[in-house]
Design an enzyme around this catalytic site. Structure first.
Site, mmCIF file in Angstrom:
data_model
loop_
_atom_site.group_PDB
_atom_site.id
_atom_site.type_symbol
_atom_site.label_atom_id
_atom_site.label_comp_id
_atom_site.label_asym_id
_atom_site.label_seq_id
_atom_site.Cartn_x
_atom_site.Cartn_y
_atom_site.Cartn_z
ATOM 1 N N ASP A 6 0.867 -1.167 0.000
ATOM 2 C CA ASP A 6 0.000 0.000 0.000
ATOM 3 C C ASP A 6 0.911 1.226 0.000
ATOM 4 O OD1 ASP A 6 -2.428 1.594 0.473
ATOM 5 O OD2 ASP A 6 -1.606 1.847 2.488
ATOM 6 N N ASP A 10 -0.227 5.181 0.886
ATOM 7 C CA ASP A 10 -0.531 6.155 1.935
ATOM 8 C C ASP A 10 -0.677 5.469 3.286
ATOM 9 O OD1 ASP A 10 -1.416 8.819 0.284
ATOM 10 O OD2 ASP A 10 -2.028 6.988 -0.750
ATOM 11 N N ASP A 22 -1.428 -0.746 6.003
ATOM 12 C CA ASP A 22 -1.652 -0.127 7.309
ATOM 13 C C ASP A 22 -3.099 -0.190 7.763
ATOM 14 O OD1 ASP A 22 -2.232 1.797 5.144
ATOM 15 O OD2 ASP A 22 -2.699 3.173 6.787
#
Length: 229
Positions: free
Chosen positions: A14, A16, A185
């Site tokens: 991922d 961001d 995240d």
């Protein structure tokens, strides 16, 4: 190397909240778009909890919050399609002017990417951020050379938590899902990875709507990506 990498050939990241902290730039663009509509600013703290489902959902959350701030005196209730479209277009315009002005790498990211690449692993990027913003960010941060494939939230009809983007990456490189790792995240990353048959690894410092990413039961958690080295 970290044991979670045993037998792994492809690592999908991922962006961001995992590799970069982009909220300062996202918040500036959100607030600029809201200002064009005569609505109050959202602020960085709120935007940090809204990131993760793509730019359209980000602006929908921002609009709902701004409209709610007016209380009963608000002339608007919920964002209709036309209002959301205006807000989204304004956000894309403001964010696109310099998407990496205040965006920074998290500690340990470059060391991890160097080590994984040197080990011969295939590295890919799957983000819900619009594809047009990926290259400027990666180039500005010196990360473009690491990734053999990048997918944005508009690259395919589906985006995370749908597993389709991860399955697309695995098929593109002809790597079995069992030999792939998804690193993210948020619960969306973990859900997408699990549904695609990938091993999953989470970092706890990113954006997960204010929830502990441990609750999504990833296969592993590291405080820093440097722990992969």
């Amino acid at each position: 190397m970290h044991p979670i990498l045993n037998d792994i050939r492809l690592v999908t990241f991922d962006l961001d909240g995992t590799l970069v902290d982009s909220v300062p730039d996202l918040a500036l663009a959100v607030d600029a778009a809201l200002a064009e509509l005569g609505l109050p600013a959202a602020g960085e703290e709120n935007v940090r909890d809204w990131v993760g489902n793509g730019s359209l959902v980000l602006m929908e959350r921002a609009l709902r919050s701004a409209i709610k701030a007016y209380g009963e005196v608000s002339p608007k209730e919920v964002p209709d399609g036309a209002l959301l479209e205006r807000a989204h277009v304004a956000f894309l315009d403001h964010y696109g002017r310099d998407p990496g002005a205040h965006t920074r790498l998290y500690p340990g990211v470059r060391e991890a990417l160097d080590a994984l690449r040197n080990r011969g692993l295939i590295l890919a990027l799957v983000t819900n951020k619009p594809y047009a913003f990926i290259a400027p960010l990666l180039e500005g941060l010196g990360l473009a050379e690491y990734f053999a494939l990048c997918l944005g939230g508009d690259s395919l009809p589906e985006k995370k938590p749908d597993p389709a983007p991860l399955r697309h990456v695995a098929a593109h490189f002809d790597v079995s899902a069992a030999s792939c790792l998804m690193v993210g995240d948020s619960r969306h990353d973990i859900e997408a990875g699990r549904a695609a048959g990938f091993r999953t690894l989470a970092v706890p410092y990113g954006y997960n709507h204010g929830e502990p990413v441990h609750d999504s039961a990833p296969d592993g958690v590291v405080e820093s990506l440097a722990e992969l080295v």
